[in-house]
Write a protein that holds these residues in place. Structure first.
Motif, mmCIF file in Angstrom:
data_model
loop_
_atom_site.group_PDB
_atom_site.id
_atom_site.type_symbol
_atom_site.label_atom_id
_atom_site.label_comp_id
_atom_site.label_asym_id
_atom_site.label_seq_id
_atom_site.Cartn_x
_atom_site.Cartn_y
_atom_site.Cartn_z
ATOM 1 N N ASP A 66 54.027 30.000 81.601
ATOM 2 C CA ASP A 66 55.076 29.516 82.489
ATOM 3 C C ASP A 66 54.962 30.217 83.842
ATOM 4 O OD1 ASP A 66 57.441 28.843 83.825
ATOM 5 O OD2 ASP A 66 58.600 28.771 81.955
ATOM 6 N N PRO A 67 54.700 29.485 84.919
ATOM 7 C CA PRO A 67 54.508 30.126 86.225
ATOM 8 C C PRO A 67 55.760 30.792 86.777
ATOM 9 C CG PRO A 67 54.614 27.739 86.461
ATOM 10 C CD PRO A 67 54.562 28.019 84.997
ATOM 11 N N VAL A 68 56.925 30.450 86.225
ATOM 12 C CA VAL A 68 58.169 31.050 86.718
ATOM 13 C C VAL A 68 58.182 32.555 86.460
ATOM 14 C CG1 VAL A 68 60.662 31.178 86.305
ATOM 15 C CG2 VAL A 68 59.531 28.949 86.518
ATOM 16 N N PHE A 69 57.620 32.964 85.315
ATOM 17 C CA PHE A 69 57.723 34.362 84.904
ATOM 18 C C PHE A 69 56.522 35.153 85.395
ATOM 19 C CE2 PHE A 69 60.098 31.957 81.609
ATOM 20 C CZ PHE A 69 61.356 32.455 81.911
ATOM 21 N N THR A 70 56.741 35.922 86.447
ATOM 22 C CA THR A 70 55.661 36.716 87.036
ATOM 23 C C THR A 70 55.618 38.135 86.489
ATOM 24 O OG1 THR A 70 57.108 37.263 88.907
ATOM 25 C CG2 THR A 70 55.635 35.354 89.143
ATOM 26 N N GLY A 71 56.503 38.444 85.565
ATOM 27 C CA GLY A 71 56.480 39.718 84.860
ATOM 28 C C GLY A 71 56.553 39.462 83.369
ATOM 29 N N ALA A 72 55.932 40.341 82.568
ATOM 30 C CA ALA A 72 55.903 40.132 81.121
ATOM 31 C C ALA A 72 56.089 41.447 80.384
ATOM 32 C CB ALA A 72 54.581 39.490 80.709
ATOM 33 N N VAL A 73 56.760 41.352 79.236
ATOM 34 C CA VAL A 73 56.894 42.468 78.299
ATOM 35 C C VAL A 73 56.097 42.098 77.061
ATOM 36 C CG1 VAL A 73 58.467 43.897 76.948
ATOM 37 C CG2 VAL A 73 59.208 42.977 79.164
ATOM 38 N N ILE A 74 55.155 42.945 76.678
ATOM 39 C CA ILE A 74 54.247 42.639 75.573
ATOM 40 C C ILE A 74 54.266 43.783 74.572
ATOM 41 C CG2 ILE A 74 51.847 42.161 74.934
ATOM 42 C CD1 ILE A 74 51.477 40.998 77.762
ATOM 43 N N GLY A 75 54.468 43.442 73.309
ATOM 44 C CA GLY A 75 54.487 44.452 72.256
ATOM 45 C C GLY A 75 54.919 43.821 70.952
ATOM 46 N N ASN A 76 55.664 44.578 70.154
ATOM 47 C CA ASN A 76 56.193 44.047 68.898
ATOM 48 C C ASN A 76 57.692 44.321 68.837
ATOM 49 O OD1 ASN A 76 56.316 46.799 68.247
ATOM 50 N ND2 ASN A 76 54.417 46.735 67.072
ATOM 51 N N SER A 77 58.262 44.373 67.646
ATOM 52 C CA SER A 77 59.713 44.541 67.533
ATOM 53 C C SER A 77 60.190 45.885 68.068
ATOM 54 C CB SER A 77 60.148 44.378 66.074
ATOM 55 O OG SER A 77 59.506 45.326 65.244
ATOM 56 N N HIS A 78 59.273 46.829 68.276
ATOM 57 C CA HIS A 78 59.673 48.135 68.797
ATOM 58 C C HIS A 78 59.996 48.112 70.295
ATOM 59 C CE1 HIS A 78 57.217 49.832 65.201
ATOM 60 N NE2 HIS A 78 58.468 49.573 64.862
ATOM 61 N N GLU A 83 65.669 43.571 77.211
ATOM 62 C CA GLU A 83 66.070 42.219 77.623
ATOM 63 C C GLU A 83 65.417 41.837 78.943
ATOM 64 O OE1 GLU A 83 70.104 39.524 78.155
ATOM 65 O OE2 GLU A 83 70.250 41.709 78.091
ATOM 66 N N PRO A 84 64.691 40.724 78.972
ATOM 67 C CA PRO A 84 64.011 40.334 80.210
ATOM 68 C C PRO A 84 64.964 40.058 81.364
ATOM 69 C CG PRO A 84 63.863 38.591 78.549
ATOM 70 C CD PRO A 84 64.391 39.808 77.860
ATOM 71 N N ALA A 85 66.137 39.492 81.068
ATOM 72 C CA ALA A 85 67.085 39.193 82.145
ATOM 73 C C ALA A 85 67.553 40.469 82.838
ATOM 74 C CB ALA A 85 68.275 38.420 81.599
ATOM 75 N N SER A 86 67.726 41.539 82.072
ATOM 76 C CA SER A 86 68.148 42.812 82.666
ATOM 77 C C SER A 86 67.046 43.393 83.540
ATOM 78 C CB SER A 86 68.526 43.802 81.562
ATOM 79 O OG SER A 86 69.645 43.335 80.833
ATOM 80 N N LEU A 87 65.811 43.294 83.078
ATOM 81 C CA LEU A 87 64.688 43.748 83.895
ATOM 82 C C LEU A 87 64.592 42.930 85.182
ATOM 83 C CD1 LEU A 87 61.637 44.460 81.531
ATOM 84 C CD2 LEU A 87 62.996 46.096 82.829
ATOM 85 N N PRO A 94 61.049 37.907 87.818
ATOM 86 C CA PRO A 94 61.389 37.109 86.625
ATOM 87 C C PRO A 94 60.509 37.529 85.442
ATOM 88 C CG PRO A 94 61.002 35.709 88.545
ATOM 89 C CD PRO A 94 60.479 37.061 88.892
ATOM 90 N N PHE A 95 61.125 38.108 84.423
ATOM 91 C CA PHE A 95 60.389 38.613 83.265
ATOM 92 C C PHE A 95 60.511 37.675 82.071
ATOM 93 C CE2 PHE A 95 60.006 42.718 85.320
ATOM 94 C CZ PHE A 95 58.865 43.256 84.738
#
Length: 339
Positions: A66-78, A83-87, A94-95
């Motif tokens: 999705d081109p809207v999201f220029t930031g990403a959080v990658i990992g697992n349940s840890h 929350e991406p909206a808070s970031l 936009p995360f």
């Protein structure tokens, strides 16, 4: 008119059956590729710009491109409770949450590869490294099933991945979803708050064992997590593809204090060696930063802040989110916020 011999009749039947099977196979593949059951973007004929409700393992295909999201959080349940909206609110970026429960470095680095293919110049990246990253197995094998084929660069490998019964079911499911006038949608940013699910399962107290009552941590290191750390080498190679101006924050997520090795033990030394190898990989990136929250703090002694020894609750998640956002702002420079 001559009656065909039994051998000729059988031959004709077998040939017809084989040709029919081949035709059905190619017909299904053509349909599956066109429908693109997980909206991977390989076909845009039926892409509607929304995320059909599904698990994060497959939903990451559409979210990660999705081109809207220029930031990403990658990992697992840890790292899932970040929350991406808070970031986004704290950084102006936009995360999207691309974390997938029960995954390790092999899967997560492939998710990063997928995201970078569609976002060659991301505004920021957040990665999480936990105990799974300390394996000495260069194959970085998955602990749970994962749809590697879905993120494959090779179109043939992707096509073979479509030849699965559960994928065929998804093809039918997506067709039905596309035909609905009011389509149910999943969150575009991938936010999945697992706290209500844990509470429903009784992890908020009651008869559940407190995290501090978990099994003691051995002083002897795991023999498969005390040598070389190939995940760190793979991370170095991946970060070479990230633009120098992109902040990269790697997090060692917090765990309950009872799950930490005793200071001065061989296990503690092995864990520090793993952390050092991963931190060295991050240091190869000009705007790389490490947040080591996998340590003994007053908060990590509080049973009420954890569901188990490695899954924390919202108060710790909010503090971690704030720390990640502050690191991104520091790396970018305050003037970059809300540009």
């Amino acid at each position: 008119m001559r009656t065909p011999s039994p051998d000729t009749a059988w031959h004709d039947f077998a040939r017809t059956a084989v040709l029919t099977a081949i035709g059905l196979l190619y017909g299904y593949l053509a349909l599956a590729i066109a429908i693109d059951p997980y909206d991977s973007g390989r076909s845009t004929l039926f892409s509607v710009g929304g995320v059909r409700p599904q698990g994060p393992r497959t939903a990451l295909a559409v979210r990660g491109r999705d081109p809207v999201f220029t930031g990403a959080v990658i990992g697992n349940s840890h790292i899932q409770l970040v929350e991406p909206a808070s970031l986004s609110a704290a950084t102006g970026i936009p995360f999207v949450q691309l974390s997938v429960p029960a995954t390790g470095p092999g899967e997560q680095l492939l998710v990063l590869d997928w995201y970078l293919r569609h976002h060659p110049k991301p505004a920021a990246l957040v990665m999480a490294a936990d105990d799974f990253w300390c394996t000495d197995d260069p194959a970085l094998p998955p602990g749970k099933p994962f749809p590697f084929w879905l993120l494959e660069r090779d179109p043939v490998a992707y096509a073979f991945g479509l030849l699965r019964f559960n994928v065929a079911q998804e093809v039918v499911g997506r067709i039905g979803w596309l035909l609905r006038r009011k389509r149910p949608m999943a969150r575009a940013d991938g936010w999945w708050d697992y706290e209500p699910d844990y509470l429903k399962l009784g992890f908020g107290g009651g008869d559940r064992r407190a995290p501090s009552a978990g099994p003691p941590v051995p002083d002897i290191p795991d023999p498969h997590k005390a040598g070389r750390f190939p995940a760190a080498a793979r991370l170095t190679a991946m970060l070479a593809r990230v633009p120098p101006a992109t902040p990269v924050v790697l997090v060692f997520p917090p765990i309950h204090a009872s799950a930490l090795p005793r200071p001065g033990t061989a296990r503690a030394a092995a864990e520090q060696a793993c952390k050092a190898a991963i931190a060295a990989a991050v240091a190869t990136h000009p705007l790389g930063s490490v947040l080591d929250e996998r340590r003994d703090t007053p908060e990590t002694h509080e049973d009420a802040q954890f569901f188990d020894q490695s899954h924390y609750r919202h108060p710790i998640a909010r503090a971690l989110t704030d720390a990640v956002a502050a690191a991104i702002v520091r790396l970018r420079g305050p003037s970059a916020i809300h540009d």
